[in-house]
Scaffold this motif. Structure first.
Motif, PDB file in Angstrom:
ATOM      1  N   ARG A  89      -7.837 -15.300  -9.724  1.00  0.00           N
ATOM      2  CA  ARG A  89      -8.831 -15.446 -10.785  1.00  0.00           C
ATOM      3  C   ARG A  89      -8.181 -15.832 -12.110  1.00  0.00           C
ATOM      4  N   ILE A  90      -7.049 -15.228 -12.434  1.00  0.00           N
ATOM      5  CA  ILE A  90      -6.356 -15.542 -13.689  1.00  0.00           C
ATOM      6  C   ILE A  90      -5.963 -17.013 -13.733  1.00  0.00           C
ATOM      7  N   LEU A  91      -5.334 -17.504 -12.673  1.00  0.00           N
ATOM      8  CA  LEU A  91      -4.860 -18.893 -12.666  1.00  0.00           C
ATOM      9  C   LEU A  91      -6.029 -19.878 -12.591  1.00  0.00           C
ATOM     10  N   ALA A  92      -7.027 -19.581 -11.764  1.00  0.00           N
ATOM     11  CA  ALA A  92      -8.167 -20.492 -11.620  1.00  0.00           C
ATOM     12  C   ALA A  92      -8.946 -20.597 -12.926  1.00  0.00           C
ATOM     13  N   GLU A  93      -9.204 -19.466 -13.573  1.00  0.00           N
ATOM     14  CA  GLU A  93      -9.955 -19.503 -14.826  1.00  0.00           C
ATOM     15  C   GLU A  93      -9.143 -20.111 -15.952  1.00  0.00           C
ATOM     16  N   ALA A  94      -7.825 -19.933 -15.929  1.00  0.00           N
ATOM     17  CA  ALA A  94      -6.987 -20.520 -16.970  1.00  0.00           C
ATOM     18  C   ALA A  94      -7.012 -22.044 -16.891  1.00  0.00           C
ATOM     19  N   VAL A  95      -6.854 -22.590 -15.691  1.00  0.00           N
ATOM     20  CA  VAL A  95      -6.889 -24.051 -15.524  1.00  0.00           C
ATOM     21  C   VAL A  95      -8.287 -24.595 -15.814  1.00  0.00           C
ATOM     22  N   ALA A  96      -9.315 -23.883 -15.383  1.00  0.00           N
ATOM     23  CA  ALA A  96     -10.690 -24.353 -15.596  1.00  0.00           C
ATOM     24  C   ALA A  96     -11.082 -24.290 -17.065  1.00  0.00           C
ATOM     25  N   GLY A  97     -10.537 -23.336 -17.808  1.00  0.00           N
ATOM     26  CA  GLY A  97     -10.931 -23.173 -19.197  1.00  0.00           C
ATOM     27  C   GLY A  97     -10.180 -24.044 -20.178  1.00  0.00           C
ATOM     28  N   LEU A  98      -9.102 -24.701 -19.746  1.00  0.00           N
ATOM     29  CA  LEU A  98      -8.355 -25.564 -20.662  1.00  0.00           C
ATOM     30  C   LEU A  98      -9.135 -26.845 -20.952  1.00  0.00           C
ATOM     31  N   SER A 116     -20.633 -27.656 -13.260  1.00  0.00           N
ATOM     32  CA  SER A 116     -19.984 -28.038 -14.502  1.00  0.00           C
ATOM     33  C   SER A 116     -18.509 -28.317 -14.253  1.00  0.00           C
ATOM     34  N   SER A 117     -17.841 -28.827 -15.277  1.00  0.00           N
ATOM     35  CA  SER A 117     -16.414 -29.095 -15.147  1.00  0.00           C
ATOM     36  C   SER A 117     -15.635 -27.810 -14.915  1.00  0.00           C
ATOM     37  N   PHE A 118     -16.044 -26.722 -15.578  1.00  0.00           N
ATOM     38  CA  PHE A 118     -15.352 -25.436 -15.397  1.00  0.00           C
ATOM     39  C   PHE A 118     -15.442 -24.968 -13.951  1.00  0.00           C
ATOM     40  N   VAL A 119     -16.636 -24.975 -13.387  1.00  0.00           N
ATOM     41  CA  VAL A 119     -16.823 -24.500 -12.014  1.00  0.00           C
ATOM     42  C   VAL A 119     -16.090 -25.409 -11.028  1.00  0.00           C
ATOM     43  N   PHE A 120     -16.115 -26.700 -11.267  1.00  0.00           N
ATOM     44  CA  PHE A 120     -15.444 -27.654 -10.385  1.00  0.00           C
ATOM     45  C   PHE A 120     -13.938 -27.397 -10.354  1.00  0.00           C
ATOM     46  N   ARG A 121     -13.333 -27.284 -11.521  1.00  0.00           N
ATOM     47  CA  ARG A 121     -11.885 -27.059 -11.580  1.00  0.00           C
ATOM     48  C   ARG A 121     -11.518 -25.665 -11.087  1.00  0.00           C
ATOM     49  N   GLU A 122     -12.368 -24.682 -11.369  1.00  0.00           N
ATOM     50  CA  GLU A 122     -12.115 -23.329 -10.880  1.00  0.00           C
ATOM     51  C   GLU A 122     -12.135 -23.301  -9.354  1.00  0.00           C
ATOM     52  N   THR A 123     -13.082 -24.014  -8.747  1.00  0.00           N
ATOM     53  CA  THR A 123     -13.182 -24.053  -7.288  1.00  0.00           C
ATOM     54  C   THR A 123     -11.966 -24.721  -6.671  1.00  0.00           C
ATOM     55  N   LEU A 124     -11.573 -25.881  -7.209  1.00  0.00           N
ATOM     56  CA  LEU A 124     -10.417 -26.588  -6.663  1.00  0.00           C
ATOM     57  C   LEU A 124      -9.134 -25.781  -6.838  1.00  0.00           C
ATOM     58  N   MET A 125      -9.003 -25.111  -7.977  1.00  0.00           N
ATOM     59  CA  MET A 125      -7.792 -24.321  -8.207  1.00  0.00           C
ATOM     60  C   MET A 125      -7.745 -23.126  -7.265  1.00  0.00           C
ATOM     61  N   THR A 126      -8.893 -22.529  -6.965  1.00  0.00           N
ATOM     62  CA  THR A 126      -8.938 -21.437  -5.992  1.00  0.00           C
ATOM     63  C   THR A 126      -8.514 -21.921  -4.615  1.00  0.00           C
ATOM     64  N   HIS A 127      -8.994 -23.094  -4.212  1.00  0.00           N
ATOM     65  CA  HIS A 127      -8.567 -23.686  -2.943  1.00  0.00           C
ATOM     66  C   HIS A 127      -7.062 -23.924  -2.940  1.00  0.00           C
ATOM     67  N   LEU A 128      -6.553 -24.411  -4.047  1.00  0.00           N
ATOM     68  CA  LEU A 128      -5.130 -24.728  -4.146  1.00  0.00           C
ATOM     69  C   LEU A 128      -4.266 -23.476  -4.023  1.00  0.00           C
ATOM     70  N   LEU A 129      -4.734 -22.377  -4.593  1.00  0.00           N
ATOM     71  CA  LEU A 129      -3.965 -21.134  -4.562  1.00  0.00           C
ATOM     72  C   LEU A 129      -4.043 -20.431  -3.214  1.00  0.00           C
ATOM     73  N   LEU A 130      -5.163 -20.576  -2.513  1.00  0.00           N
ATOM     74  CA  LEU A 130      -5.338 -19.885  -1.239  1.00  0.00           C
ATOM     75  C   LEU A 130      -4.877 -20.724  -0.059  1.00  0.00           C
ATOM     76  N   TRP A 131      -5.209 -21.993  -0.032  1.00  0.00           N
ATOM     77  CA  TRP A 131      -4.856 -22.857   1.093  1.00  0.00           C
ATOM     78  C   TRP A 131      -3.658 -23.763   0.811  1.00  0.00           C
ATOM     79  N   GLY A 132      -3.274 -23.904  -0.439  1.00  0.00           N
ATOM     80  CA  GLY A 132      -2.160 -24.782  -0.767  1.00  0.00           C
ATOM     81  C   GLY A 132      -2.559 -26.226  -0.963  1.00  0.00           C
ATOM     82  N   ASN A 133      -3.838 -26.551  -0.821  1.00  0.00           N
ATOM     83  CA  ASN A 133      -4.347 -27.905  -1.012  1.00  0.00           C
ATOM     84  C   ASN A 133      -5.744 -27.837  -1.620  1.00  0.00           C
TER      85      ASN A 133
END
Length: 439
Positions: free
Chosen positions: A52-61, A94-111
């Protein structure tokens, strides 16, 4: 087949395997006996907190799209990609939700994958996230990358879903750390033993309190019990569970209770749980104080730890995002002048005293105006006629080139004065000689 075809054809296909073995980095059973998947891992508070910390940080920038010109960089607000990435990638999020979702995928699945939707002119009009566990990356006979996505069959869940083949031009792919540079490996799968131990430790603690916060033991009877199951159930119903903790047991017929297991303190239960939290934070490179462990944090170092989080944790992810966006969304001609940029300045700012000190230095040395500083502090601009855009510099300082010219001018003036003095002396001497001759 051309030269490029001969070069790319023998290249290895993307695989989640170590070199020379058939071991696959899939999620599943761990050494602790617990099954670790991306969903079970998220039930761990430390994993959930780090993701959550990393996903929200990337999404909020703030994410901007720039065009480089001869005069400098300008925001390409007239380009359709600016609105998609900055505001709304698709009508559903929104852009926040889109980036948060992709970053969550990246952290859990690596892609992280997103389908690129184009109009008849080839312009990108929408981006939709795709589930990584349904995506497969492969090469064709010519060595070209393509993606296979399996959609679930909602009408018949037991049947296989529909398979869709996507060209690489129509997929935004952000890979994590991997061995071939094409497919990233899941941090959860790579560290499943550590996470499995954390799950087992948490489950042990939960069962310990569920059983009355007391060690398990044996009920001993001097004689023969006709129905031992009934005795066990009666004991459990009266003294089992945390709600029955502390009750006084009355034993009849010479029966006695003998504990047989060690206490959690003896097994260093709390220390094990704390270590596993730090272990998970280490996997995602998140400072322990950000997941609630303040043992090694203090007033003097917590700001530095936060800056290190931006520098060593967020920045590599940001670079990975920026380069993947440019590679997948820009044409060859656009790559020459357009680029994506996350703004990290807000996270790198220090406390108020440090910021104002830095602003004062920048203002006095002429590389920031009053409006530049006010924009960074989210303040209204000063009108131009009142000098808000003026760049000032201390009056006793000169550019190096001017300083050199001034020095040369001084030397020339001194040489000219010396020549004039010599001419006056020579003229005076000549006058004295004429005077002597006349007398």
């Amino acid at each position: 087949m051309g030269i490029l075809g001969k070069i790319f054809k023998p290249r290895d296909r993307p695989q989640n395997k170590t070199v020379g073995s058939s071991f696959t980095f899939f999620m599943g059973g761990s050494s602790s006996g617990k099954s670790v998947t991306e969903r079970s891992a998220m039930q761990m508070t430390a994993v959930y907190s780090c993701v959550r910390i990393l996903a929200e940080a990337v999404a909020g920038l703030p994410l901007h799209f720039y065009k480089q010109t001869e005069e400098g960089k300008t925001k390409a607000t007239d380009h359709n990609l600016y609105r998609l990435l900055h505001d709304e990638p698709n009508p559903e999020m929104s852009s926040f939700v889109f980036r948060e979702t992709l970053m969550t995928h990246l952290l859990l699945w690596g892609n992280a994958y997103a389908q690129i939707i184009r109009n008849g002119k080839g312009e990108i009009v929408a981006l939709y996230p795709l589930m990584p566990n349904k995506m497969k990356v492969d090469r064709d006979s010519e060595g070209q990358i393509y993606y296979t996505y399996t959609r679930s069959n909602d009408e018949a869940p037991t049947m296989e879903g529909t398979t869709v083949y996507l060209q690489k031009e129509n997929v935004l792919h952000i890979p994590g750390l991997g061995f071939d540079g094409l497919v990233g490996y899941s941090p959860i799968a790579m560290a499943k033993n550590a996470i499995g131990l954390a799950i087992a430790t948490e489950e042990y603690g939960a069962k310990f309190f569920a059983n009355g916060a007391a060690p398990s033991g044996v009920l001993e009877h001097p004689g023969t019990i006709k129905d031992p199951a009934r005795v066990r159930e009666a004991w459990q119903s009266q003294f089992g569970g945390s709600g029955n903790s502390g009750k006084v047991a009355v034993l009849e017929e010479g029966m006695k209770y003998t504990p047989i297991s060690i206490s959690p303190d003896q097994a260093q239960f709390l220390e094990t749980r704390k270590f596993q939290i730090n272990e998970i934070a280490r996997i995602f490179r998140v400072p322990p104080h950000m997941v609630g462990d303040l043992e090694k944090s203090s007033f003097s170092n917590i700001e530095q730890q936060s800056l290190e989080f931006v520098k060593y944790t967020l920045d590599p992810w940001i670079v990975r995002w920026e380069q993947s966006l440019a590679r997948s969304l820009l044409s060859d001609d656009e790559k020459k002048s357009y680029y994506f940029k996350f703004n990290l300045e807000g996270l790198l700012r220090g406390d108020y005293v440090s910021r104002t000190s830095g602003y004062a230095t920048a203002r006095q040395n002429g590389w920031m105006s009053a409006n530049d500083i006010r924009e960074l502090e989210n303040m209204d601009r000063i009108p131009v006629e009142q000098g808000g855009d003026l760049y000032l510099i201390n009056g006793n300082m000169l550019p190096m080139a001017n300083a050199g010219a001034y020095a040369n001018k001084q030397v020339k003036e001194e040489e000219k004065v010396d020549e004039e003095v010599l001419e006056l002396e020579e003229s005076s001497n000549n006058g004295r000689r004429r005077t002597r001759k006349g007398s």
